[in-house]
Design an enzyme around this catalytic site. Structure first.
Site, PDB file in Angstrom:
ATOM      1  N   LEU A 132     -17.800  53.480   8.986  1.00 27.84           N
ATOM      2  CA  LEU A 132     -18.255  53.765   7.634  1.00 27.84           C
ATOM      3  C   LEU A 132     -17.511  52.836   6.692  1.00 27.84           C
ATOM      4  O   LEU A 132     -16.319  52.553   6.898  1.00 27.84           O
ATOM      5  CB  LEU A 132     -17.951  55.221   7.232  1.00 27.84           C
ATOM      6  CG  LEU A 132     -18.798  56.349   7.825  1.00 27.84           C
ATOM      7  CD1 LEU A 132     -18.296  57.694   7.305  1.00 27.84           C
ATOM      8  CD2 LEU A 132     -20.269  56.176   7.497  1.00 27.84           C
ATOM      9  N   ASP A 133     -18.195  52.350   5.666  1.00 30.01           N
ATOM     10  CA  ASP A 133     -17.508  51.557   4.657  1.00 30.01           C
ATOM     11  C   ASP A 133     -16.354  52.369   4.080  1.00 30.01           C
ATOM     12  O   ASP A 133     -16.417  53.603   3.996  1.00 30.01           O
ATOM     13  CB  ASP A 133     -18.460  51.179   3.514  1.00 30.01           C
ATOM     14  CG  ASP A 133     -19.527  50.197   3.933  1.00 30.01           C
ATOM     15  OD1 ASP A 133     -19.384  49.586   5.009  1.00 30.01           O
ATOM     16  OD2 ASP A 133     -20.514  50.049   3.188  1.00 30.01           O
ATOM     17  N   ARG A 134     -15.341  51.669   3.648  1.00 30.47           N
ATOM     18  CA  ARG A 134     -14.179  52.350   3.077  1.00 30.47           C
ATOM     19  C   ARG A 134     -14.572  53.257   1.903  1.00 30.47           C
ATOM     20  O   ARG A 134     -14.023  54.354   1.741  1.00 30.47           O
ATOM     21  CB  ARG A 134     -13.148  51.313   2.617  1.00 30.47           C
ATOM     22  CG  ARG A 134     -11.862  51.899   2.082  1.00 30.47           C
ATOM     23  CD  ARG A 134     -10.884  50.799   1.726  1.00 30.47           C
ATOM     24  NE  ARG A 134      -9.662  51.346   1.166  1.00 30.47           N
ATOM     25  CZ  ARG A 134      -8.651  50.603   0.724  1.00 30.47           C
ATOM     26  NH1 ARG A 134      -8.724  49.279   0.801  1.00 30.47           N
ATOM     27  NH2 ARG A 134      -7.573  51.165   0.233  1.00 30.47           N
ATOM     28  N   THR A 136     -17.422  54.738   1.402  1.00 29.82           N
ATOM     29  CA  THR A 136     -18.427  55.743   1.771  1.00 29.82           C
ATOM     30  C   THR A 136     -17.735  56.948   2.393  1.00 29.82           C
ATOM     31  O   THR A 136     -16.867  56.792   3.252  1.00 29.82           O
ATOM     32  CB  THR A 136     -19.439  55.156   2.769  1.00 29.82           C
ATOM     33  OG1 THR A 136     -20.071  54.020   2.190  1.00 29.82           O
ATOM     34  CG2 THR A 136     -20.501  56.185   3.131  1.00 29.82           C
TER      35      THR A 136
END
Length: 312
Positions: A132-134, A136
């Site tokens: 997951l993106d940081r 998100t």
């Protein structure tokens, strides 16, 4: 290389072999060709096979009292990650990752979720199933067994992994239930920073947008299912459709983001709400993560008088 490591990626192998060495340093060693597999240069994603010979150069570590020495994740990070575990099975740990927390070390961050979990459970073999993106928040799966990791990666490759997100997008979405199928390139650079963009020469990327709630002309809450897991996929597809994710500093609108900050949104409104899949033996699994209080407060603050309706 031991037979039980067969199929593991080189970067994962090095992380387990050298847990005290920052991930960013390990990547530099691989990129420079200082790590050799069977006397040849190798890429981080190379999957090792039984009998492979992996040569790692001698590494000098900073002393324990050196300012540069970062040996273990902080107690506060480990405790925070422990508090984010929302489910546990024989095969998996399920995390409700907060926004702002990296899933792994690198890119200026020494440690993330996986390093904290390995500190918390040193006797287990833990691997990230996906990323997951940081910025998100939401559901993150961590495999507790290598066999489970291989099975889940096969499901992901076969697109048998149902991942759904909630995203608040700028403006009134008038595209209905929309499949956005545009390839993405991840090698673009803007001011030295990696940026993803729609490009015919990129990798296939498919996102399925479904409106959930309208807030007049200001915003629309959508559920987004992704058939692929490209970097920044939902953010780039949403922006390409003319409705950037609220609070997205990279692909969004600066003026709109300023207004969102005034309304209490301090981060990007993108949340991994659920993951569902079926194990090869037929057992179905489904995990859900509720919206964090800060995102729920933003929705509550949007005037219900301007809501145009809800789609079920």
């Amino acid at each position: 290389m031991p037979a039980d490591e067969a199929g593991v990626r080189l970067d994962r192998f090095l992380e387990r072999l050298l847990p005290d060495v920052p991930r960013s340093r390990l990547f530099r060693l691989v990129r420079r060709g200082e790590v050799r597999v069977n006397s040849r240069r190798a890429r981080p994603e190379l999957r090792l096979q039984p009998g492979d010979n992996v040569r790692v150069p001698p590494l000098m570590h900073a002393s324990a009292d050196s300012p540069a020495a970062v040996r273990r994740p902080s107690r506060s990070l480990v405790e925070a990650v422990a508090g984010c575990i929302i489910a546990e099975t024989r095969e998996l740990l399920v995390i409700n990752k907060p926004a702002g927390m990296a899933v792994h070390g690198g890119s200026g961050v020494s440690f993330g979720v996986i390093e904290a979990l390995r500190t918390l459970r040193p006797d287990e073999t833990l691997e990230l199933v996906h990323r997951l993106d940081r910025d998100t928040s939401g559901v993150l799966l961590v495999a507790r067994k290598r066999a489970a990791l291989r099975e889940l990666h096969a499901l992901i490759r076969e697109q048998c992994f149902d991942k759904r997100y909630l995203a608040l997008l700028n403006g009134s979405w008038q595209l209905g239930q929309k499949v956005i199928d545009f390839p993405l390139r991840t090698d673009a650079r803007v001011s030295g920073e990696r940026t993803v963009r729609v490009d015919a020469g990129g990798k296939a990327a498919v996102s399925r947008f479904r409106p959930v709630e309208f807030f007049g002309k200001r915003a629309t809450l959508l559920e987004v299912a992704i058939d692929t897991g490209r970097t920044h996929q939902i953010r780039v597809h949403a922006a390409h459709a003319g409705h950037a994710v609220a609070g997205d500093e990279k692909y969004g609108d600066a003026d709109a983001n300023a207004l969102w900050r005034e309304r209490g949104l301090k981060r990007m409104f993108l949340h991994a709400s659920s993951i569902s899949f079926e194990w090869p033996g037929g057992k179905a699994e489904s995990f859900n993560a509720p919206l964090a209080d800060d995102l729920r407060a933003v929705l509550d603050a949007l005037s219900p008088m301007q809501a145009k309706g809800r789609l079920q």
